[in-house]
Design an enzyme around this catalytic site. Sequence first.
Site, mmCIF file in Angstrom:
data_model
loop_
_atom_site.group_PDB
_atom_site.id
_atom_site.type_symbol
_atom_site.label_atom_id
_atom_site.label_comp_id
_atom_site.label_asym_id
_atom_site.label_seq_id
_atom_site.Cartn_x
_atom_site.Cartn_y
_atom_site.Cartn_z
ATOM 1 N N ASP A 105 -5.666 40.975 -92.268
ATOM 2 C CA ASP A 105 -6.120 40.380 -92.512
ATOM 3 C C ASP A 105 -7.080 40.544 -91.085
ATOM 4 O OD1 ASP A 105 -8.372 38.128 -93.476
ATOM 5 O OD2 ASP A 105 -6.702 37.912 -94.748
ATOM 6 N N ASP A 224 -11.925 38.753 -93.736
ATOM 7 C CA ASP A 224 -12.550 37.660 -94.177
ATOM 8 C C ASP A 224 -13.476 37.509 -93.643
ATOM 9 O OD1 ASP A 224 -11.368 34.489 -95.210
ATOM 10 O OD2 ASP A 224 -12.573 33.875 -92.815
ATOM 11 N N GLU A 277 -14.391 40.574 -97.968
ATOM 12 C CA GLU A 277 -14.071 39.294 -98.661
ATOM 13 C C GLU A 277 -16.219 39.198 -98.402
ATOM 14 O OE1 GLU A 277 -12.308 34.896 -98.833
ATOM 15 O OE2 GLU A 277 -13.577 36.324 -97.221
ATOM 16 N N HIS A 353 -5.021 33.264 -102.347
ATOM 17 C CA HIS A 353 -4.408 32.042 -101.539
ATOM 18 C C HIS A 353 -5.543 31.418 -101.511
ATOM 19 C CE1 HIS A 353 -7.153 34.413 -98.991
ATOM 20 N NE2 HIS A 353 -6.747 33.269 -97.994
ATOM 21 N N ASP A 354 -6.636 31.379 -102.107
ATOM 22 C CA ASP A 354 -7.906 30.785 -102.210
ATOM 23 C C ASP A 354 -8.141 29.852 -103.702
ATOM 24 O OD1 ASP A 354 -8.097 30.408 -99.044
ATOM 25 O OD2 ASP A 354 -9.333 32.454 -99.677
HETATM 26 O O1 TEU Z 1 -12.186 32.424 -97.956
HETATM 27 C C1 TEU Z 1 -14.163 32.369 -97.864
HETATM 28 C C2 TEU Z 1 -13.970 31.000 -98.808
HETATM 29 O O2 TEU Z 1 -14.949 31.158 -98.907
HETATM 30 C C3 TEU Z 1 -12.740 30.176 -99.286
HETATM 31 O O3 TEU Z 1 -12.189 29.613 -98.459
HETATM 32 C C4 TEU Z 1 -13.623 28.906 -100.317
HETATM 33 O O4 TEU Z 1 -14.247 28.269 -99.643
HETATM 34 C C5 TEU Z 1 -13.219 28.497 -100.673
HETATM 35 O O5 TEU Z 1 -11.799 29.617 -101.423
HETATM 36 C C6 TEU Z 1 -12.925 27.960 -102.062
HETATM 37 O O6 TEU Z 1 -13.027 28.249 -103.822
HETATM 38 C C7 TEU Z 1 -11.880 33.031 -96.570
HETATM 39 C C8 TEU Z 1 -10.404 32.765 -96.538
HETATM 40 O O7 TEU Z 1 -10.295 33.646 -97.422
HETATM 41 C C9 TEU Z 1 -9.926 30.946 -96.415
HETATM 42 O O8 TEU Z 1 -8.341 30.844 -96.841
HETATM 43 C C10 TEU Z 1 -10.429 30.759 -95.583
HETATM 44 O O9 TEU Z 1 -10.051 29.318 -95.323
HETATM 45 C C11 TEU Z 1 -11.840 30.791 -94.842
HETATM 46 O O10 TEU Z 1 -12.694 32.386 -94.898
HETATM 47 C C12 TEU Z 1 -12.172 31.014 -94.073
HETATM 48 O O11 TEU Z 1 -11.363 31.718 -92.876
#
Ligand code: TEU
Length: 588
Positions: A105, A224, A277, A353-354
């Site tokens: 990442d 990210d 992403e 994971h989100d």
């Molecule tokens: O995620 C980006 C992001 O926009 C998500 O956190 C989104 O807001 C959330 O999934 C709501 O659906 C990335 C990473 O994958 C995440 O784990 C981090 O928290 C975020 O960036 C900040 O680095």
Amino acid sequence: MASAPADENRRWWKEAVVYQIYPRSFNDSNGDGVGDIPGIIEKADYLADLGVDCVWLNPVYESPNADNGYDISDYRAIMDEFGSMSDWKALRDALHERDIRLIMDLVVNHSSDEHAWFVNSRSSKDAEKRDYYWWREGRDPEGTDLDPDDYDTPDGVEEVPPNNWESFFGGPAWAYDDQTGEWYLHLFDRKQPDLNWRNEDVRNDVFEMMEWWLDRGIDGFRMDVINLISKPDGLPDADPANDIATIDRAVNGPRVHEYLGEMRDRVLDEDLLTVGEMVGDEMPLETARRYVTPGPEGDGLSMIFHFEHMLLDEGDEVWETVEWELPELKAVFDRWQAGLAEEGWNSLYLNNHDQPRMVSRFGDDDQYHRESAKLLATLLHTLRGTPYIYQGEELGMTNYPFESLDEVRDVATLNPIQNAIREGEIDSFEDVKDAVRAKSRDNARTPMQWNDADHAGFTDGDPWIPVNPNKDHINVEDVRDDPDSVWHYYRELIDLRSERDVVVYGDYEPLTPDHESLWVYTRTLETDDGRDTLLVVLNFASDETAFDPPADLAGRAADVLVSNYDTDVDAVEVDILRPWEARVYDLG
Ligand code: TEU
Ligand code: CA
């Protein structure tokens, strides 16, 4: 029509299946309740048995863990809780010995506020690294729409921030800092200040750091929120009438292609898997193609993660979800399949994971748990693109039945709830329980279920986040013993990909875009031995559905290569599909 590519046009990352590991929740080797790198090494054979080709490791760098490692305080060190650099090297070697590649990442839209750069940056207005971040003076509230009471400032400071942007995790995107009396930008948590990519030194430092990891033998990066790195000129206010306004303002900024182009020229090459992403609403396909077209015309990323299918069940309010409809889901995938058919390449995912667990969100995690988990897998592994498996998906892991705020760990769930309680918008957790169960990122972060023992074999200690009680019947030990399990089905799909070029490179043609419960498509490839065609038929319903094949395929002799039900079909014919039935017909 697509033909089987010549050797020089093949890419390992198109032919690969990627497995995503969230280290905190995968396997704990030392009983402190937190997953770690030695724990992953213990499971290297597990990954090889499943047959995956590449691992994407969520952040393992030094971090105070305000956002579970997405707030990095040292990009070249491993978080103590996860192990040491020599553990990391041992993991890299354990994977490579098994022909499994490793991508890391890359979190460079922001760092932690505990990173040495930020510590220096905040120390004074003339600090060496001041310009590494976005510092601005506040504004007089007079003449703005902003209320100083909404911001956390010391007594006597009657200021509002430079603009009205909101953090992705709720609350303002600016924090007032006492030391110099200015504000800094943080699109995520206040412990995640945004880096200033306009500063050439920032870019040089990031590119050097990427090279440093490539020198250590990694095979690519997952980048990210990489489409947030270029902020709009003048940092204009967002339209307060529009909920997603901050995102609209901040995504795909004016210099993003310039920055990525520089990165491509200086550090990347086409043999690396690079997946960006890309947050935001609907992305213009032209923009998408620019990101994934090889240089010099494009930015040269292998592929991107977009969010369009993740937004289908989003309601107007934060706590509202709406029903997603199959024609909409198909429309998203069809748009991207067609949009990147000639140039570029797709990633394929339904959870990470989100996001909540895919079988709970898009399948039926109750009555047709097994069937629907397999159907969704069939979809992901037979569309054109690179499939990503999120840990536990291969067992059919589900969402977690949250009962109280004590079980929640995620800053993106906690911040908005705590704000809403404080502002009297909601009374208690009960008011948002259904939404948390449906949408919280913690649904994906409960520990991997290895067996039915206490804590699911994840740890001998106290797990940092509760284990799903359904580990009693959803766990690795059981699925490996059961030849009819979701896990063995994944193995079949992964094998099919390596056996048949048509799965990787074939053209995609959707046949039932408007049908409420059927998703039917073909994949076709010209090969040296003629035309190779697969027909995929998916019944997205807990009821039976009649399948009426298209006229030009009806009656054709066909084997069913993969299915989640017993079938003795030997031709494409009118049929009744059972609940969540999936079939991949081989038309030869
Ligand atoms: O995620 C980006 C992001 O926009 C998500 O956190 C989104 O807001 C959330 O999934 C709501 O659906 C990335 C990473 O994958 C995440 O784990 C981090 O928290 C975020 O960036 C900040 O680095
Ligand atoms: Ca541990």
